[in-house]
Design a protein around this motif. Structure first.
Motif, PDB file in Angstrom:
ATOM      1  N   VAL A 519       0.857  -1.189   0.000  1.00 54.04           N
ATOM      2  CA  VAL A 519       0.000   0.000   0.000  1.00 54.04           C
ATOM      3  C   VAL A 519       0.889   1.234   0.000  1.00 54.04           C
ATOM      4  O   VAL A 519       2.044   1.193   0.415  1.00 54.04           O
ATOM      5  CB  VAL A 519      -0.940   0.021   1.228  1.00 54.04           C
ATOM      6  N   ALA A 520       0.322   2.336  -0.474  1.00 57.76           N
ATOM      7  CA  ALA A 520       1.107   3.562  -0.647  1.00 57.76           C
ATOM      8  C   ALA A 520       1.086   4.410   0.621  1.00 57.76           C
ATOM      9  O   ALA A 520       0.029   4.657   1.202  1.00 57.76           O
ATOM     10  CB  ALA A 520       0.546   4.370  -1.809  1.00 57.76           C
ATOM     11  N   TRP A 521       2.263   4.859   1.020  1.00 57.82           N
ATOM     12  CA  TRP A 521       2.413   5.834   2.098  1.00 57.82           C
ATOM     13  C   TRP A 521       2.858   7.149   1.468  1.00 57.82           C
ATOM     14  O   TRP A 521       3.870   7.186   0.763  1.00 57.82           O
ATOM     15  CB  TRP A 521       3.460   5.365   3.108  1.00 57.82           C
ATOM     16  N   PHE A 522       2.121   8.196   1.686  1.00 54.28           N
ATOM     17  CA  PHE A 522       2.503   9.481   1.096  1.00 54.28           C
ATOM     18  C   PHE A 522       1.881  10.620   1.899  1.00 54.28           C
ATOM     19  O   PHE A 522       1.023  10.412   2.753  1.00 54.28           O
ATOM     20  CB  PHE A 522       2.061   9.566  -0.374  1.00 54.28           C
ATOM     21  N   THR A 523       2.360  11.818   1.629  1.00 55.78           N
ATOM     22  CA  THR A 523       1.792  13.038   2.208  1.00 55.78           C
ATOM     23  C   THR A 523       1.420  13.965   1.054  1.00 55.78           C
ATOM     24  O   THR A 523       1.516  13.593  -0.114  1.00 55.78           O
ATOM     25  CB  THR A 523       2.792  13.733   3.147  1.00 55.78           C
TER      26      THR A 523
END
Length: 693
Positions: A519-523
């Motif tokens: 899964v993608a982790w981003f801000t």
């Protein structure tokens, strides 16, 4: 260390050094001479900015400025400069560095200014000019000590070129004069007749004593000694400053304890850097030893060639000199390359040693306020040097000392005329270093090393498509580490490397498999966002300072897979209409998301919602949002669909279909809404997805 003690303008030892807000220092006289009217500086700055934009296509400038804590508020939004204001009435409520206050004003309110000669940062002043800047007392003390240890003469502060020896100092003006400048600039008549002139050595002692006594008391409360240090404002203060409420709710520590902690931190970093400098010295000695080995190996190899050539009678003699010349040329090239590397490493080590000596002298400073005035920037410099030392030193020889040639003497006499050395061998297969390889989010980092004894001109890194497909080239260069971004999530990538030189190419290395995140982790992406958007919580929370809607994108674009993220409504005032969804990277960020054809979103208020794309509204659904609500976005690029959730419940039908390409998470909002994005979430239960379909 002497390089640290010379002014970047006059290239002489500092005389009355002043500390600029960008942490660099200048002689006071140099600063006064460089200051120009603020309007002239603004015109020069605007001309330079226009030139930079034309040459870089509207990108950033060519300079990287030192970081300054946001809490200092020294950067003007109108001119990107620093305004120094010395009027006591302007001190109230302004942050400080040491005992000098820097106020964020527009350049139009200032009288004079100049550009820092080191980082080109603009500094503006009021009518009092550069004299308002604080003295760098640690640097001044170290220069004095250096001058005493070297038995250097005090120089006149008014001589423009080739300053003469100072013989006199005026106690009132605090300026050192040679005999000629004293007679011309400070005659003993008129108001100057009351000034007291003393010998230069005596004047130096008087200035030292005055400086020590002057800077130990609080600037706001002259009767109180500085005893506390505010971590939030980064300034020294007395106990009355704390009681007055200026530093209410700030973290405050004892001045001595803070100074001790900073010295301990600097000492620890210096110890690490000192060990690396020692290793650098040993490495340089190794390089020098290799130079001697080249000479030794050359003699041995030359003797072998002479022996073989003498055995081939007269025909070999016609080629012998040619072969010897080839060896000598190779020797000269190897020695030249090694000496060049020695010179490079020696220069780096000298600069590092100078920084070490300078930092050690700073640690000897007994005045906590003076030390804290420079400690932060010095720690940053030492840390940066510590982190880049090994890389800049290039702790591997650039060329081997051995001659990788073989003389072929097995041919017949008719081949003697073409007798020559074998060409360099093709390199062996590089070796991937698994412990230094990693995968994070949708990027992978691969590190490798050359085959022992191989000479490599360039490496080629190849990566498959994440589905066991064909390999493709993603990097070609001389570095031995590479990070590849923009890959698919939840995919297994295989990487391999080969090396090349002018003799040929190697076999491929053994492949390595790297798994990207499921899964993608981003801000949120702050750099490309509209300047009226305000970010916090490590760029996960956003609001706006404008009543108009502004668009902000996520840091990562998606082109494959199923992705889910949520947005929490932290503030919801006056019934605004935020939009949540996806967009292309070049979406118009100054209008509501979905108003152009590069945005897809759900337009929602407190009672109902619509889906919006290309300015058209579709799919009205009852039910809205309020403070504390959670909006979820489900992007399924395997099916090409986008759907939404409100408070963990599906909201309306599938919003958009037939989606293809690269999409970035997107939000549009105004000042009445504050949102926080949450990523790295599992996809909602698949049954809900099928129910919508």
């Amino acid at each position: 260390m002497e390089d640290e003690l010379r002014c970047p303008v006059c290239s002489r030892l500092y005389t009355t050094p002043i500390l600029l807000p960008c942490s660099h220092s200048l002689c006071l006289q140099c600063a006064v001479q460089r200051q120009v009217p603020a309007q002239q500086l603004n015109n020069n700055n605007n001309s330079s900015s226009s030139s930079d934009e034309n040459s870089s296509g509207g990108g950033g400038g060519e300079y990287d400025y030192p970081d300054i804590d946001d809490k200092l508020s020294v950067v003007s939004e109108t001119d990107s400069g620093v305004v120094v204001n010395s009027r006591p009435g302007s001190y109230v409520g302004t942050p400080s560095i040491g005992n000098i206050y820097f106020q964020s004003l527009s350049a139009g309110d200032s009288s004079h200014g100049f550009a820092c000669p080191v980082c080109r940062k603009n500094v503006y002043f009021d009518e009092n000019g550069a004299a308002t800047l604080p003295k760098n007392r640690v640097l001044e003390a170290i220069v004095d000590k250096y001058v005493e240890n070297k038995n250097l003469l005090l120089k006149c502060q008014l001589c423009e070129k080739d300053a003469s020896e100072a013989t006199t100092m005026c106690e009132q003006c605090e300026v050192f004069y040679c005999d000629r400048c004293r007679d011309s600039c400070h005659p003993a008549r008129g108001p100057l007749a009351r000034h007291n002139l003393v010998p230069a050595s005596t004047g130096k002692q008087l200035i030292r004593t005055k400086s020590k006594n002057q800077m130990t008391r609080c600037f706001e409360h002259q009767d109180e000694l500085l005893s506390m240090y505010c971590l939030s404002c980064r300034c020294a203060m007395c106990y009355i400053c704390v009681q007055d409420g200026q530093h209410l709710d700030h973290e405050v520590q004892a001045l001595g304890a803070m100074c001790k902690a900073q010295k301990a931190e600097l000492s620890q970093i210096l110890q690490t850097l000192s060990e690396k400098a020692r290793s650098g010295t040993e490495f340089i000695q190794r390089l020098k030893g290799m130079t001697e080995r080249v000479q030794t190996n050359r003699k041995e190899f030359e003797a072998q060639v002479v022996t073989q050539c003498d055995a081939l009678i007269e025909a070999v003699k016609r080629r012998k000199q040619h072969l010897l010349d080839s060896i000598r040329k190779e020797r000269d090239q190897k020695i030249y390359n090694l000496k060049e590397q020695v010179s490079h490493c020696t220069g780096k080590l000298q600069r590092t040693t100078g920084l070490l000596q300078f930092s050690i002298e700073v640690l000897k400073e007994q005045d906590p306020t003076a030390f804290l005035q420079v400690s932060n920037c010095l720690i940053n410099r030492v840390s940066s040097t510590d982190q880049t030392f090994n890389k800049e030193m290039e702790l591997e020889p650039r060329v081997p000392a051995e001659f990788d040639w073989t003389l072929d003497n097995s041919g017949a006499l008719h081949a003697i005329e073409s007798l020559n050395f074998f060409q360099m061998k093709a390199p062996g297969a590089p070796m991937i270093i698994p412990e230094e390889c990693s995968a994070e989010n949708n990027s992978v980092t691969i590190a490798w090393q050359p085959h022992p004894g191989s000479i490599v001109d360039v490496y080629t890194l190849e990566l498959d498509d994440g589905c066991n497909g064909p390999f493709r080239e993603v990097y070609c260069g001389r570095e031995t580490i590479c990070t590849v971004d923009g890959l698919h999530f939840d995919s297994m990538y295989h990487a391999r490397i080969k090396a090349l030189n002018h003799a040929g190419e190697s076999e491929y290395s053994g492949p390595i498999a790297l798994q990207t995140a499921e899964v993608a982790w981003f801000t949120l992406e702050k750099l490309t966002a509209h300047p009226e958007l305000v970010f916090s919580n490590e760029n996960s929370t956003v609001t706006s300072s404008s009543f108009d809607d502004r668009v902000v994108l996520g840091q990562i674009g998606f082109s494959k897979g199923i992705h889910y993220w949520e947005i929490t409504i932290d503030r919801y005032d006056n019934q605004p209409d935020p939009v949540f969804g996806i967009a292309r990277f070049d979406v118009n960020k100054e209008m509501t998301l979905g108003k152009d054809d590069k945005g897809w979103g759900m337009y929602i208020d407190s009672h109902r919602s619509w889906f919006r794309h290309g300015g058209e509204h579709t799919g009205r659904t009852d039910g809205g949002i309020g403070k504390g609500c959670i909006v979820g976005a489900l992007l399924d690029l395997n099916q090409g669909t986008l759907s939404f959730y409100v408070n963990d419940e599906p909201h309306g039908p599938i919003a958009f279909t037939n989606l293809e390409g690269v999409f970035f998470p997107a939000i549009s909002l105004n000042r009445n809404t504050q949102c926080t994005i949450h990523t790295g979430l599992d996809v909602p239960f698949e049954k809900e997805i099928f129910d919508r379909q």
